[in-house]
Design a protein around this motif. Sequence first.
Motif, mmCIF file in Angstrom:
data_model
loop_
_atom_site.group_PDB
_atom_site.id
_atom_site.type_symbol
_atom_site.label_atom_id
_atom_site.label_comp_id
_atom_site.label_asym_id
_atom_site.label_seq_id
_atom_site.Cartn_x
_atom_site.Cartn_y
_atom_site.Cartn_z
ATOM 1 N N TYR A 404 0.859 -1.172 0.000
ATOM 2 C CA TYR A 404 0.000 0.000 0.000
ATOM 3 C C TYR A 404 0.899 1.226 0.000
ATOM 4 O O TYR A 404 1.849 1.320 0.795
ATOM 5 N N LEU A 405 0.623 2.157 -0.909
ATOM 6 C CA LEU A 405 1.390 3.389 -1.017
ATOM 7 C C LEU A 405 0.439 4.576 -0.981
ATOM 8 O O LEU A 405 -0.589 4.580 -1.681
ATOM 9 N N ASN A 424 -3.648 13.572 -4.207
ATOM 10 C CA ASN A 424 -3.525 12.418 -3.317
ATOM 11 C C ASN A 424 -3.817 11.139 -4.094
ATOM 12 O O ASN A 424 -4.691 11.122 -4.974
ATOM 13 N N ASP A 425 -3.096 10.092 -3.743
ATOM 14 C CA ASP A 425 -3.365 8.805 -4.383
ATOM 15 C C ASP A 425 -3.150 7.681 -3.378
ATOM 16 O O ASP A 425 -2.076 7.581 -2.762
ATOM 17 N N HIS A 426 -4.178 6.872 -3.197
ATOM 18 C CA HIS A 426 -4.063 5.644 -2.413
ATOM 19 C C HIS A 426 -3.845 4.510 -3.413
ATOM 20 O O HIS A 426 -4.762 4.139 -4.154
ATOM 21 N N SER A 453 -5.281 2.307 -8.402
ATOM 22 C CA SER A 453 -4.990 3.693 -8.015
ATOM 23 C C SER A 453 -6.298 4.423 -7.774
ATOM 24 O O SER A 453 -7.175 4.450 -8.651
ATOM 25 N N SER A 454 -6.426 5.027 -6.594
ATOM 26 C CA SER A 454 -7.630 5.812 -6.318
ATOM 27 C C SER A 454 -7.662 7.071 -7.172
ATOM 28 O O SER A 454 -8.734 7.555 -7.533
ATOM 29 N N LYS A 487 1.744 5.140 -13.733
ATOM 30 C CA LYS A 487 0.896 6.331 -13.691
ATOM 31 C C LYS A 487 1.556 7.465 -14.476
ATOM 32 O O LYS A 487 2.788 7.568 -14.521
ATOM 33 N N PRO A 488 0.767 8.361 -15.069
ATOM 34 C CA PRO A 488 1.341 9.574 -15.653
ATOM 35 C C PRO A 488 2.043 10.413 -14.587
ATOM 36 O O PRO A 488 1.820 10.241 -13.378
#
Length: 726
Positions: A404-405, A424-426, A453-454, A487-488
């Motif tokens: 988890y990051l 923010n990204d979970h 990715s949230s 992710k970009p």
Amino acid sequence: MSQVSVSGKLLDNRGKPVPGASISIKDSYDGATSDSAGLFRFSTGETGQKLLVITCIGYHPLEKLIELNGQPVALNLVLREEPNELKAVVVTAGSFEASDSKRTTVLNSIDIVTTASANADVTAAIRTLPGTQQVGEKEGLFVRGGSGEEARVFIDGTLVNNFFFTSVPDIASRGRFSPFLFKGTVFSSGGYSALYGQALSGALILETIDLPERSSASLGLSTVGISGGYQQLNKQKNASWGANYGYTNLLPYFELVKQRPDYFKVPAFHYGDLNFRIKTSKTGILKFYGTFQQSQLGLRTADIDSASLKNAFRLSNYNVYGNLSWKEKLGKQWKLYLGASYSNNLDDIGNRLQDQSNQAVDINRIPFRNKNFDGRIRSGLAQVKTVIDRRLGGLSVIRFGGEYLYFRDVVKFSDTASVHTIVNDHFKALFAEADIYISNNIAAKLGTRREHSSLLSGANMAPRVSLAYKLGKKGQLSLAYGIFYQKPERNQLMMNPDLDYTRAVHYIANYQKISAGYTFRAEAFYKKYADLVKTFPGINNNGNGYAKGAEVFWRDRKSIKGVDYWVSYSFLDTRRDYLNYPYSLQPNFAANHTASLVVKKFISKWKTQVNGSYSFATGRPYYNIRYNGNDGKYFIADQGKTLAYNNLSFSLNYLPSVGKTNARAFTVWVFSVTNVLNQKQVYNYNYSYNGLNRQPVRPPANQFFFLGCFISFGVDRTDDVINSNL
């Protein structure tokens, strides 16, 4: 007359001769290599009780105490074979591994600091391996047609969010971490394990050292800074703690070598770290490493849009990083890894348009009105990860786990307007991987990775497969296939939060042959890119591309006595349609041909190691991409290729403490110079707003000089240098 003959025969535990073994007297230069019959012989001037050290790939190291009293010494020695891993095929497609000595050590910490062109920077040494590009205007590893953002660095299993110092425009920065922090290095230019993700092109996987051999202290003094450290090992030798501090200031170097930019604030860096390591059992270890770093600089460069104006850019950086990991065997068949890391990086940047008197000016028209700005960018990452291994029998094993990051980016920016953005990204991932050994000659690595990715509100599935087949006693063939997502970049997501993952599919074929004295690798690859980010028309995932090529690596420690050298060559054919490219183009960071030669020679008589390296790359393309307001499309107004890249570097390591058996302090003097021939290097070209003016992007100075003295108290680091390079 004072020389004593030491001879003998070396057998394995089945009574067969062991050829190619290294036999030497510890803390001396006396020794030999066993021949095809396992026989060895050498002479020594040492006297008294000495430790004879025998090492050979595929066998457990052996140490034997011998008495040197003037009489010949004859020995019959037996080496025990390592477990079956040594005989079994190893999946190697896409990866150079130095963490497991039973496979092959490509670049360890001593290799890195004695590579003349690297200046003790991990990634600079990695750039002498095939698959990498010689990019000098931006930090990062540019791997097989991928940009620097597409290769990620992991320490003890977790992602490092800011491995490099923050860069300034058109000047690359170096890595933040000392190579002596790491005991193992895995550089994957493709096809890496399902345990790692979010790297479209490659991964650099680093493992920190365990307990030190003994308590020690160190002191360093160089032309650009000072450093010191202490490591304390407890009496039971099951726990240690330590601390280090370093300060770097480039003023002495700037006084010696004229810089192209005008530095109104000379780059200065503070570095401090703390660590502790505890053996939790015979098979388990808990490790912590934390660091704080602070740097600042300011420089002026000519403004490309004016003949009389300047840009004064400033940067202050604060970075905190911590890593906690625990490894433990749970019975005979289970193994557990738990890891957690945290990082927080703050960049305080600004730019001022100035006149010839270095006074700020405001011009409220394009393109000048956006050149006065201030920015404050904070990047944070917290991560937890667990991996469980279950042995299936023999060498086969299955491993699975998750991570988890939590990413948090806060951007405050002001020029003609103010921007305050929080991203923010979970990010969550599950993975599973199995090493299947059908026999000692056939093995497979099967894995898959599921990520969510949230921020992107989406998930992906990334399967990865590798196969290996042993060809003869020392050779093997490996094949690999895998899908990789990323992710970009943050600034792209700020402009369009609805972007999706970028994607690459890797196909790799590898042949490798390893012996006690040499390593040979040949690899061919093909990568297909999809969903790359385009910035026109609009910000979208309509980009694509490919990269294909072939690479060769040869390292030889045996053919020339006392010489260690390696040669690498890469051919790359790559094109991309991404960012504002009007159509598919060869990226401006990619050269078609790159090659490196690294040579090291220890001269015992002079107590000196001589290191040289030469890197070459054909010219890289450059483009002046312009926007046509009439038809609403981009076009190329100017293009070409830069000068070929050439860099011959040289360094000397002088070890005056060698041979002093009663020495309490061990000293290494280091002198190095990059680009010895002072050759002109052009990395790229910048264009003015109207496209009429073109400026070459060049290094701040053609050459870098370094002189330093490093003293260790309690641990003889000179022995490490000798044993790694003879």
